[in-house]
Design an enzyme around this catalytic site. Structure first.
Site, PDB file in Angstrom:
ATOM      1  N   TYR A   1      23.019  60.083  46.384  1.00 59.71           N
ATOM      2  CA  TYR A   1      23.456  61.020  45.351  1.00 59.71           C
ATOM      3  C   TYR A   1      22.456  61.198  44.203  1.00 59.71           C
ATOM      4  O   TYR A   1      21.965  62.292  43.970  1.00 59.71           O
ATOM      5  CB  TYR A   1      24.808  60.558  44.782  1.00 59.71           C
ATOM      6  CG  TYR A   1      25.907  60.592  45.814  1.00 59.71           C
ATOM      7  CD1 TYR A   1      26.337  61.796  46.369  1.00 59.71           C
ATOM      8  CD2 TYR A   1      26.500  59.418  46.270  1.00 59.71           C
ATOM      9  CE1 TYR A   1      27.327  61.829  47.332  1.00 59.71           C
ATOM     10  CE2 TYR A   1      27.491  59.447  47.233  1.00 59.71           C
ATOM     11  CZ  TYR A   1      27.901  60.654  47.761  1.00 59.71           C
ATOM     12  OH  TYR A   1      28.868  60.686  48.726  1.00 59.71           O
TER      13      TYR A   1
ATOM     14  N   PRO B   1      32.691  67.412  47.288  1.00 60.91           N
ATOM     15  CA  PRO B   1      33.762  67.829  48.194  1.00 60.91           C
ATOM     16  C   PRO B   1      34.946  68.365  47.398  1.00 60.91           C
ATOM     17  O   PRO B   1      35.056  68.139  46.187  1.00 60.91           O
ATOM     18  CB  PRO B   1      34.136  66.528  48.909  1.00 60.91           C
ATOM     19  CG  PRO B   1      33.865  65.471  47.885  1.00 60.91           C
ATOM     20  CD  PRO B   1      32.695  65.955  47.060  1.00 60.91           C
TER      21      PRO B   1
ATOM     22  N   HIS C   1      30.917  63.341  43.704  1.00 64.93           N
ATOM     23  CA  HIS C   1      31.156  62.364  44.772  1.00 64.93           C
ATOM     24  C   HIS C   1      30.550  60.983  44.519  1.00 64.93           C
ATOM     25  O   HIS C   1      30.903  60.013  45.180  1.00 64.93           O
ATOM     26  CB  HIS C   1      30.582  62.937  46.073  1.00 64.93           C
ATOM     27  CG  HIS C   1      31.240  62.466  47.314  1.00 64.93           C
ATOM     28  ND1 HIS C   1      32.094  61.387  47.364  1.00 64.93           N
ATOM     29  CD2 HIS C   1      31.155  62.925  48.595  1.00 64.93           C
ATOM     30  CE1 HIS C   1      32.509  61.214  48.611  1.00 64.93           C
ATOM     31  NE2 HIS C   1      31.958  62.119  49.372  1.00 64.93           N
TER      32      HIS C   1
END
Length: 635
Positions: free
Chosen positions: A90, A103, A329
Site C-alpha cells: 500500500y 475496495p 485498505h
C-alpha cells in the site's frame, strides 16, 4: 534440517495467546517458487531461473545469510513481515486510491422518497457506527475464529482498532499510516459530513454526552441547508485525494501553507470517519452501477469530489438510495470491513430509528463548515485531479453478476471446498478467454498470528492448468471420469496451498522479507529479485478474493495491473455474486467477456459433477444388486 530451517518455537505468544508468524524454511520456499512458476514461463526462462534460485539457496550463500537475518528480525518483532508488507502493498504504491486500491462494500438499494428519509437513514447509520466504536473501545467485540480450512482457530483482532483511529497521510515517495490515538491529543469526538463537495464538522459528543438520533437528524438537516446556501462557491477540494499519491502529497504541501487550510485538514485527518451525502447519480441503480458509484463516485460531474479517500471509512448515502462504504485498505482487511458493515446493517434493521422518544440536547451548536483558501496553483492542481479522476471513471469496466444456477451447497454436496472450486473456475474462465495461465493472487488471512494480515494463495497451479486444458482441448479425448479426476487434483492442489498460506508457510511474504532485508543491509538487490521470472510472478493479472457476507451486500474492487482483472466473489447457499473489473483501455481484457466465460465454465463444471455423480450412483446400485444376488445364491 539445518538450523535455518528449524520450526519456530511455540512459546512466543502475546497477551492474546497468539503465536508469532513463522519464517518458512528457505529451501521449501525456493522449491515452491519454482513449482509455482514452472508452467507459467518458457522452458528456457525456467532453466535460467532455476540456476539463479539454486545459486541463491546454495549452502553458505546469500539466501542463508538473509534467512538468518529474518529469523533474528522475528525474535524482536511482533510480526516480522508486517512493516515490509504494508509498505510494499500500500504505502509505497503511487497509484490513485479510488479503483486501484480502495475496495467498496455495496449496501442494498434504499427506497428514499423524501429528504427526511435520507437523513433519518444517515442518523441511524451514524448511531450504529458510534455503538460499534463503543464495542471496539471497550474491547468488547467477540474474538473472531477461523472458518473454512482449519476452522476454529482464534484470530488476531488488532485490525478492528484501526477502523476509526487511523489515517493515510500522502507523501512524495511513500505514504504514512498514522495512528490517531496519542497521549497529547484528545480522542476525536467528531465525524466529517461531506455534502455538495463541502465538508462539515459534526460533533457526536457534546457536553460529555453522545448525540441521540434525533439530534443527529437535526444536525444533518442543518448541514444540508448550509451546503445548499454555498453550493456555487465551494472548491471541490476532495478531488485532490482521488489523485495519484505523489500528486496529492504535492497539493497537500501547497494547501498547508495557509493556516485556514491547515485547520480544515486537521479536522478531517482526526475525525472518526466520513459520511458522504451524495447527489442522485442519474443512472439506473443496477448492481454494476452501484458498485461503480461506490468505487469512484462517478467523477467530477457527479459525486467524485464528495469524498476524502485517505480516511479508512467513508459511508456513502445517496439521495437516490445508492449506499455503501468505501475504504482506505491499508489499516485492515475485507473480513474486518464485512464484520463492521454487517453489524451496522443488522443494527439498523433490528432497532428502529429513535427520532421521537429520545430526549435531545437543548442547545445544539451548529455544525461547522470547513473553509479553504485556494491559490491559483491549487486551482490548477484541482483541475488536473478532476481530469485524472475522469479518466479513471471512463476506464473502469465493471460487471457485477449474480450466478443463480447454484451456490456453495451444490459444491459441498460434491464434497469439494467452495473456495477452491470457484478458484479453479476462475482459472478455467481466464484460460477460455485468453488461452493461457497467468500469476494469480488470492488473499489468505494470516490472522492466526500476532498482527497477521494476509499472504497470497497462488491459485494458478499446474494441476488447475491440466484440468482446464482437459476441458478446453477437443483433441484430448479424455473421458468424463478422467476430467473429474483432474478437477479433484486441481481442487486438492488449491486446498493444500491454502493451508500453506493460512499457516504462514506460503512463499510471497517470505520472498518479500528476503528482498527487503537485503535492502536493509544495503546490499545490491539479489539476482533472484531482478530475474524476469520474479517480475512476472508479481504481475497479478488475476487478482481475486472471497468476501462472503451473511446479509445482503457485496464487495468490489478494481484490477491491480493495467491488463488484469479484479474478481471478488461472494458465495451464498444457492447463488454466487461475482464482481469483475478490468480497464477499458486494455485491448486484452473485457469484463463482459470474462463473466460470459465464467458462467459457461461454472455450467460445464456442474454438468461434469452431475454426470459423475450419476455414474457413481449407477455403479453403486449395480454393486448393491450384484451383492444382493450373491447373497440370494448363498442362501
Amino acid at each position: 534440517m539445518s538450523v535455518l530451517d528449524k520450526k519456530p518455537s511455540r512459546e512466543q505468544k502475546d497477551d492474546s495467546g497468539l503465536p508469532k508468524l513463522p519464517v518458512p524454511p528457505l529451501q521449501q520456499t525456493l522449491d515452491m517458487y519454482l513449482k509455482c512458476m514452472r508452467h507459467l514461463i518458457s522452458e528456457e526462462q525456467f532453466r535460467m531461473t532455476k540456476a539463479i534460485t539454486d545459486n541463491f539457496g546454495a549452502p553458505g550463500g546469500l539466501g542463508e545469510r538473509l534467512q538468518r537475518k529474518l529469523l533474528q528480525r522475528r525474535e524482536i518483532k511482533a510480526n516480522w513481515v508486517y512493516d515490509y508488507w504494508v509498505e510494499d502493498m500500500y504505502l509505497n504504491n503511487r497509484l490513485a486510491l479510488p479503483v486501484n486500491s480502495s475496495p467498496a462494500m455495496v449496501f442494498p438499494k434504499q427506497n428514499f422518497t423524501t429528504q427526511s428519509d435520507v437523513l433519518r437513514f444517515t442518523a441511524h447509520l451514524i448511531s450504529g457506527v458510534l455503538e460499534y466504536k463503543c464495542l471496539i473501545d471497550g474491547h468488547a467485540l467477540p474474538v473472531d475464529f477461523a472458518r473454512g480450512q482449519l476452522a476454529g482457530t482464534p484470530l488476531c483482532m488488532e485490525q478492528y482498532y484501526k477502523l476509526f483511529s487511523s489515517y493515510r497521510l500522502p507523501g512524495p515517495k511513500t505514504d504514512t499510516l498514522v495512528a490517531q490515538k496519542s497521549f497529547v491529543m484528545p480522542e476525536p469526538e467528531h465525524i466529517i459530513v461531506a455534502c455538495k463537495n463541502q465538508f462539515f464538522v459534526l460533533d457526536v459528543v457534546i457536553n460529555f454526552r453522545r448525540l441521540n438520533e434525533k439530534d443527529l437528524f437535526t444536525q444533518l438537516l442543518k448541514i444540508m441547508r448550509m451546503a445548499e446556501s454555498e453550493e456555487e462557491n465551494s472548491p471541490p477540494i476532495g478531488l485532490l485525494t482521488s489523485d495519484g499519491r505523489t500528486e496529492w502529497a504535492e497539493a497537500r504541501s501547497a494547501l498547508i501553507q495557509d493556516s485556514t487550510n491547515r485547520d480544515s485538514l486537521d479536522m478531517i485527518e482526526r475525525c472518526l470517519c466520513l459520511v458522504c451525502l451524495d447527489e442522485p447519480c442519474g443512472m439506473d441503480l443496477s448492481d454494476t452501477n452501484r458498485a461503480m458509484m461506490m468505487l469512484h463516485g462517478g467523477g467530477k460531474d457527479k459525486n467524485g469530489g464528495n469524498r476524502w479517500y485517505d480516511k479508512p471509512m467513508q459511508f456513502i448515502v445517496g439521495a437516490d438510495g445508492c449506499c455503501g462504504v468505501v475504504c482506505e485498505h491499508s489499516p485492515f482487511e475485507g473480513i474486518v470491513l464485512v464484520q463492521c458493515t454487517e453489524y451496522l446493517l443488522k443494527y439498523m434493521k433490528g432497532s428502529p430509528a429513535k427520532l421521537v422518544r429520545a430526549a435531545s440536547v437543548s442547545e445544539l451548536p451548529s455544525p461547522r463548515r470547513l473553509h479553504w483558501k485556494c491559490s491559483p496553483e491549487i486551482q490548477k492542481m484541482l483541475t488536473s485531479s478532476a481530469d485524472n479522476l475522469q479518466r479513471l471513471v471512463k476506464n473502469l469496466d465493471m460487471n457485477v453478476h449474480k450466478f443463480n444456477r447454484y451456490g456453495k451447497e451444490f459444491i459441498k454436496k460434491h464434497k469439494m471446498s467452495p473456495d477452491a472450486y470457484i478458484q479453479v473456475a476462475l482459472q478455467f474462465a481466464f484460460y477460455r478467454c485468453h488461452g493461457r495461465a497467468v500469476p494469480t493472487y488470492e488473499s489468505a488471512s494470516i490472522r492466526r498470528f500476532q498482527e497477521g494480515r494476509v499472504d497470497n494463495i497462488r491459485s494458478s497451479t499446474a494441476e488447475a492448468l491440466e484440468f482446464v486444458k482437459a476441458m478446453t482441448d477437443k483433441k484430448n479425448n479424455l473421458t468424463d471420469t478422467e476430467k473429474m479426476e483432474k478437477l479433484c487434483e486441481a481442487i486438492k492442489a488449491q486446498t493444500n496451498y491454502t493451508i500453506l498460506a493460512i499457516t504462514g508457510m506460503a512463499i510471497d511474504n517470505h520472498l518479500l522479507g528476503l528482498r527487503e532485508i537485503s535492502k536493509d543491509l544495503n546490499l545490491e538487490k539479489p539476482e533472484i529479485f531482478t530475474d524476469e521470472t520474479y517480475v512476472i510472478s508479481n504481475q497479478f493479472i488475476l487478482s481475486t478474493s472471497q468476501v462472503p457476507t451473511t446479509v445482503e451486500m457485496f464487495c468490489c474492487y478494481g484490477p491491480v495491473v493495467p491488463n488484469g482483472y479484479g474478481t471478488c466473489y461472494n458465495p451464498q447457499s444457492d447463488h454466487i455474486i461475482f464482481c469483475v473489473s478490468s480497464f477499458r483501455d486494455s485491448p486484452e481484457t473485457s469484463s463482459d467477456m470474462f463473466v460470459k466465460a465464467l458462467v459457461e465454465c461454472l455450467g460445464e463444471m456442474q454438468d461434469l459433477c452431475n454426470t459423475q455423480a450419476k455414474h457413481s450412483n449407477t455403479r453403486e446400485r449395480t454393486e448393491e444388486v450384484n451383492e444382493a444376488a450373491k447373497d440370494r445364491g448363498k442362501t
